[in-house]
Design a protein around this motif. Structure first.
Motif, mmCIF file in Angstrom:
data_model
loop_
_atom_site.group_PDB
_atom_site.id
_atom_site.type_symbol
_atom_site.label_atom_id
_atom_site.label_comp_id
_atom_site.label_asym_id
_atom_site.label_seq_id
_atom_site.Cartn_x
_atom_site.Cartn_y
_atom_site.Cartn_z
ATOM 1 N N THR F 152 -2.534 114.983 96.235
ATOM 2 C CA THR F 152 -3.025 113.806 96.943
ATOM 3 C C THR F 152 -2.975 112.475 95.898
ATOM 4 O O THR F 152 -2.943 111.437 96.239
ATOM 5 C CB THR F 152 -4.513 114.122 97.346
ATOM 6 N N CYS F 155 0.451 111.266 96.006
ATOM 7 C CA CYS F 155 0.595 110.394 97.358
ATOM 8 C C CYS F 155 -0.078 109.058 97.518
ATOM 9 O O CYS F 155 0.422 108.028 98.135
ATOM 10 C CB CYS F 155 0.174 111.432 98.567
ATOM 11 N N ASN F 156 -1.185 109.003 96.983
ATOM 12 C CA ASN F 156 -2.009 107.813 96.920
ATOM 13 C C ASN F 156 -1.376 106.700 95.927
ATOM 14 O O ASN F 156 -1.323 105.607 96.265
ATOM 15 C CB ASN F 156 -3.556 108.065 96.353
ATOM 16 N N ARG F 157 -0.722 107.254 94.912
ATOM 17 C CA ARG F 157 -0.071 106.366 93.774
ATOM 18 C C ARG F 157 1.240 105.880 94.913
ATOM 19 O O ARG F 157 1.512 104.674 94.884
ATOM 20 C CB ARG F 157 0.550 106.978 92.714
ATOM 21 N N PRO F 160 -0.196 103.395 98.120
ATOM 22 C CA PRO F 160 -1.711 102.819 98.182
ATOM 23 C C PRO F 160 -2.325 102.687 99.421
ATOM 24 O O PRO F 160 -3.393 102.660 99.840
ATOM 25 C CB PRO F 160 -1.671 102.173 97.102
ATOM 26 N N THR F 161 -1.624 101.990 100.635
ATOM 27 C CA THR F 161 -1.975 101.509 101.603
ATOM 28 C C THR F 161 -1.093 102.354 102.718
ATOM 29 O O THR F 161 -0.069 102.702 102.619
ATOM 30 C CB THR F 161 -2.120 100.040 101.949
ATOM 31 N N HIS F 163 -1.436 105.206 104.248
ATOM 32 C CA HIS F 163 -0.865 106.452 104.179
ATOM 33 C C HIS F 163 -1.406 107.226 105.702
ATOM 34 O O HIS F 163 -1.027 107.914 106.179
ATOM 35 C CB HIS F 163 -1.545 107.301 102.992
#
Lengths: 249, 249, 249, 249, 249, 249
Positions: F152, F155-157, F160-161, F163
């Motif tokens: 996770t 994936c966030n990196r 970042p927006t 998702h």
């Protein structure tokens, strides 16, 4: 308005204005050396009835008092439905309430172990309609009482350590406030119970010999319980109002 | 000893001496213009709890509050399980209680419409053992509260006419004694409701427009209710003692 | 008209006038040292076929010959359905017959142990309609052959003592009249069998070692059986006529 | 030995020598303009009873008379179990018979539409044991009566054309031999019915308007029927003997 | 068009022209000393995907990879559904595909042991419609890949002896063509495996110690497999076209 | 070691050392305008197979490719099991694998909508043992691939927006890496999809017209997908090792 203490013409009349019904739902299962076996169904009942006392426009069904507690079966007094039975029973409750015209059915839950099965049941119910591409006549919502806005925050303030996840001081406190003549004490050892995964009944008993998980229930008091009840009841009224007001797409 | 207000060590300790548990079981369904929707599960609960107050050696499970009430579904507030669901749920209650060492499970029933399904469930449970020619670990008993020795006699004396079979003055009276602030009144028309067969929900509503069958509930009073409760609670204590003492062949 | 000995166009034609069908239903189970294992399904078949011989306007379905007999499984030759299976099978019979236009389905039952499950099944079937507040396309009726008007009176006159409730002289007599070459004898000991509760198979065999309950089947004779058949067949014709004439509300 | 015309001590005694039981199984369904609705369960019953008359060492269970006939439901008089119900019922028959000590259960089948579901049921039953790697206490066998050695050959000789697959002259002939007073006639049009796939009830009726598939039942006669019965009964005796003698690995 | 490698708008668009979907279905079960456990679901997948590569107008669903394999459970790696579970799952696949507008659902099967249960499922699905005399929205077809026109003939030519019925050289060859890097060898003893009836898992293992039935898989080769795939894929395209063109009565 | 590409003797041999099996499990359901319908079962398959390539000591079962997707049924190509069917199927997989000696069954899940039903199934399975107070022969674990340690965060990196929670750029990227020739594009409108509750199929389609929830899949790329796969596969190896090493109490 508590359904079980009302007559059918009273419910009939109220259905003209109100399409939402609250179902307190929980479990009858061990809650450590001192917790009441009924804790998980009495907590949502206590909170829902407190809310109804404040706001009589709420309609509250009888309490669904036996849930999914297979992991507690190695402790005397626990009564559990198999998930498949639990699903069938919830489905029949929903079918009954929906038939009378309740369009929003709000389950106020008191047992974490119920969550997966209740959600699976919602899917089972919705699937009946999804397979035929029709709109179901009702919307279903699950809310754990500790997830009512503000409640977890309060519980954390009251019990910054040793809250744990089973036989927690907050749920013990709620029942102490409601049943002050049933408060029990014990020398907890260890003071804060261990934590770990939840599997079958023997595994559970081996990991958590007195039944608690991560909790120190000695911190509970009737006064703290009342504080939780008051906050939760007020939050429930608002949460149900929002749910009732929600517009379906 | 009420299970839901006890801790598991308390039940565990009591199981050394007592192998019998009482399960109040009923239904949440319309009871005419004035009867409470919870009448059929509250009556056995009221009687069982009264008995337990007198004789604390009784162990009483939480109340099984939703039963087989499909025929009442045309009246708001009724909640029914399908017989197949009801059977699955009773089976899981029995499996849970039996696992803890309860060898005699006594269902104190408050709803005539439950009888066939409860008996079918007993056969379903026994069949598991009969198919393998083993002795089941428990004995099951069904007792309607009005069939407790002496109770029907008293009800007939109190209500010689217009007792009927649904929304009866005796069951209304029992709830009036327990919930005096919930007594409701109505102009019953006709004074004594009609009788007839029980089939599906629409048929029922067409035959029995206000929900009553053969009864005149206006005769109920809290005092009469208390008289019934007192007699029934005493009879329950004796009946359970006999059941517990019964020797298996 | 016996369905299984008719062609479909014959049934089709008859359905223009007759909307009622009789289903003989029973059980295949031990009936003591001398009773035929088929007694409980053959009795209603014998009576229904006798009635049909007199009044060809009756439509009789094939015999539903296996029922709920778990308690007899410790005696060889018994075949039992679990209640849940029995319910599913009855439901499919009803669905089939109802689809053809039969609006009244009359079960002539030969086994007391079937009653609870058959009634639970009726509720299960009706519930499908009650949950959606629609009128079911059929009305269901259960009648034990010994409850046909006059029959129990006759049996009591023929067998004033030792009638009992299983392997009764009346049911044995009925099969003796129909199958005179299959009459069996035994030295019954005791002459009149004991009575008691019915539970699982091992419990049953321990209580009732030769299978009888409360009965002295030695009193049976083909002549008495014929008398019962004649009376029951005539009563069946009238009972079915009344059922067919009943107006739905 | 017919189970339903025997007493339990008779079956008990016979079980000392014989561990095999024959279950005639079929269906109650339309058989064209003249065929009896009971044809498919009466044929295996007729053959099994004929064999038992010759060789009394055979043990024959009551006839399982309702099977999987959903595709015939558009013709009056057809009664069908859903496959899932059929499976549950067969399972309970097998459990009952197996409990008494029958180690070989031989289903003599009269309906092609039953085959898939009976075989699926055998797998369902065996699976209980396979999942725990234990040997089941019984061996199951399915035999269609027309697949008994020699029978299909005889039928082909008797009816070289227009045998077809439903309402065949051979099955009609068997019932004519057994029920000569129920012989019906019709002007078949066309003389030989069409053939095609079998799907749901409406599709079936549209393809096969009078119910027959590929057959000309006018060729049937009681004499031909008797010839088939005689051959089939003798073949059955040999087939069962082989099955009983089979050594399990 | 492979559904799982497409987006929903692509399927949506294609549904305007094509109402038929192919579902490769099989089993994951032992295939002798050298056969891959996935053989029975990979063979229909390989053939269906080969056909789709040639004729992109085919719509192929994901592969239904676990079937009815209870008899293979004594061999590691086998995964089996009970027939009742298998039926429920197929029903849900059909309900899903049918809802999207697929009117013809073609199961390309790779496991003989699946046939009875798949056919029973078709009857279970059709029964829903037959009981209410409505036309189902879809037609179902089962085709074993070896029954595609020409395939058995080719297999017999390639493997005139030792083809057998489980772990056959033809199915082994198909997987060898598709997964040449997974070819395994063994000294088969005996060269051609024994034959016999199929029952439970322990019986199977006792009869067929290395898992094969009647086969000599050593004859398989990737080239022969490719020949089978090419023929089967072409036959599948024609078979599906015929099925799609079939006019409902 | 992939079970479906192995022979039974290979699995048998490996079971001497390894008692853990990984089951990739997901769903076949719409994934927005461009996502593959197979995304949710292909992602865990891709990751598990990548891990197995690195560490051949892992045993990977065939992929369980159809799950609980009732809410997506208004989009073509979605195939869903009802929760009750899903539960039965998972139970049979577990029974099969457990019989072979797998003591740890690790479900690598690719669909959030599966979580509740899988957990309810675990409870259903454990309940069988809990009701009889025996230790189950296996331990069950559910792990969503995005919950593998580190995933996770990555994936966030990467995203970042946008998702979101359905048709996320991370799952789309994983399938792009594995099936680069199946990459699809679309003009998403809005760029980032809306969010909201998940209920039945029509409600879902009304809220999320193109199927996405909260996501902007345009950010996906095969390179990013490969990065996720590499990290997830490594994390899976460690997670399974920990699970295998866990000591039961």
């Amino acid at each position: 308005m508590l359904i079980h203490l009302s007559s059918w013409p009273e419910i009939d009349a109220r259905l003209k204005d109100t399409k939402t019904v609250i179902v307190p739902i929980g479990s009858n299962e061990q809650h450590g050396p001192t917790g009441l076996l009924g804790t998980d169904w009495m907590c949502p009942e206590i909170i829902a009835h407190a809310a109804e006392k404040t706001d009589d426009s709420l309609i509250v069904a009888p309490t669904f008092n036996i849930g999914m507690a297979q992991h507690h079966l190695a402790f005397a007094g626990t009564i559990s439905l198999r998930p498949s039975t639990f699903m069938a029973a919830i489905t029949d409750w929903v079918s009954s309430l929906s038939r009378h015209g309740f369009e929003r059915i709000y389950f106020l839950n008191g047992h974490g172990g119920n969550v997966a099965t209740i959600e699976a049941t919602f899917s089972e119910i919705y699937a009946e309609w999804s397979f035929v591409e029709e709109q179901p006549p009702m919307v279903l919502k699950l809310r754990n009482w500790w997830d009512l806005p503000g409640v977890t925050g309060l519980c954390n303030r009251l019990f910054p350590t040793g809250h744990g996840s089973h036989a927690t001081p907050s749920e013990i406190a709620v029942t102490q406030a409601a049943y002050p003549d049933r408060i029990k004490t014990a020398d907890y050892s260890p003071k804060i119970a261990p934590s770990g995964p939840i599997r079958d009944a023997l595994d559970y008993r081996a990991r958590f010999p007195d039944g608690r998980i991560g909790s120190d229930p000695a911190q509970a008091s009737p006064a703290k319980g009342q504080e939780i009840i008051d906050l939760a009841a007020a939050a429930l009224i608002r949460d149900v109002a929002e749910f009732s007001a929600e517009v379906r797409p």
